[in-house]
Write a protein that holds these residues in place. Structure first.
Motif, short mmCIF file in Angstrom:
data_model
loop_
_atom_site.label_atom_id
_atom_site.label_comp_id
_atom_site.label_asym_id
_atom_site.label_seq_id
_atom_site.Cartn_x
_atom_site.Cartn_y
_atom_site.Cartn_z
N VAL A 49 -9.78 3.46 -8.09
CA VAL A 49 -9.07 2.19 -7.69
C VAL A 49 -7.79 2.72 -6.73
O VAL A 49 -6.88 3.11 -7.17
N ASP A 50 -8.05 2.45 -5.55
CA ASP A 50 -6.85 2.87 -4.41
C ASP A 50 -5.83 1.73 -4.46
O ASP A 50 -6.00 0.71 -4.15
N LEU A 51 -4.77 2.46 -4.69
CA LEU A 51 -3.54 1.51 -4.69
C LEU A 51 -2.81 1.43 -3.25
O LEU A 51 -2.01 0.58 -3.26
N THR A 52 -3.17 2.22 -2.56
CA THR A 52 -2.46 1.95 -1.13
C THR A 52 -2.94 1.03 -0.29
O THR A 52 -2.24 0.70 0.66
N THR A 53 -3.88 0.33 -0.65
CA THR A 53 -4.39 -0.64 0.08
C THR A 53 -3.45 -2.04 -0.49
O THR A 53 -3.83 -3.24 0.33
#
Length: 264
Positions: A49-53
């Protein structure tokens, strides 16, 4: 790498939902630790789950005596920030010597402290400055956040959103880097903070980053010479192929003196 499903999170709540619905999910920030671990087949999360987005996860602001850095802010951004350099020069200098340019341009402060690698640099800055870690549900003092090697006070699915650093009247960080990885074999962050003298050591302790209370007491007289004879027990130090516990204990003293002298 094993097969994994990649997700872009729109918000902290969305990220927690996506992770909660995964069989064995992991949050992804800069990926400078997780992705190499996956490539080596030492980890095989079902979902990333990418948090940088997430909007607002990165950025730097200064208000009064506090520097706030978003969790998704890269090391390179911290190092290049004029605001950080003006408010806490030691923090900008620390960021400029993390890893190499590739790591600095991908790695994030949130990922670094959430992973709490025993040789990472940022945990020493957090502990040395008496920072506050802001999550999606609460605020945690750095003294309570780092609980052991690769361990933190973060709850299940809890997300680091940012870090609040108070300014210090004096502060400096010195490290002895591994020549290959540039990880700290020993790193010492020394500061005259709002609540007194703080000395944080990374790269050396069996339980990860820690405050050196003996040095803090000695530095009521702020000078490198005040650290002469202050012991660092070798029994609590890491021993590996890069250095014995006695060697690291010696380096703690050397790096601490350099940090105090550098801070002026």
């Amino acid at each position: 790498m094993y097969e994994t499903t990649y997700h872009r999170a729109k918000s902290a709540a969305d990220a927690a939902t996506k992770l909660g619905g995964a069989e064995d999910g992991k949050y992804l920030s800069g990926g400078q630790t997780l992705l190499p671990t996956m490539k080596a087949r030492l980890a095989a999360p079902s979902d990333l789950v990418d948090l940088t987005t997430i909007d607002g996860m990165s950025g730097i602001s200064v208000a009064g005596n506090t520097v706030t850095i978003g969790a998704g802010t890269t090391h390179a951004e911290v190092a290049a920030s004029k605001d950080v350099a003006a408010a806490i020069p030691a923090l900008a200098a620390l960021a400029s010597h993390i890893g190499d340019p590739a790591v600095r341009n991908r790695g994030t402060i949130g990922g670094s402290i959430a992973n709490n690698d025993p040789a990472a640099d940022y945990p020493a800055a957090c502990l040395g400055l008496g920072a506050t870690i802001v999550t999606d549900s609460r605020e945690i003092a750095a003294d309570d956040f780092f609980t052991g090697m690769f361990e933190t006070a973060l709850g299940e699915n809890e997300i680091v959103m940012g870090v609040k650093f108070p300014k210090a009247s004096k502060a400096a960080y010195e490290k002895f880097p591994n020549p290959a990885s540039r990880y700290a074999m020993v790193g010492v962050f020394a500061a005259q903070a709002a609540d007194g003298v703080r000395v944080a050591v990374t790269g050396a302790g069996n339980d990860g980053v820690f405050r050196h209370k003996g040095m803090e007491a000695a530095l009521s007289d702020w000078s490198a010479g005040a650290l002469d004879g202050v012991p660092t027990p070798a029994g609590s130090m890491i021993a590996d192929i890069h250095g014995t516990s006695e060697y690291r204990a010696h380096l703690v003293g050397v790096m601490a003196k350099r940090a105090v002298a550098k801070a002026g």
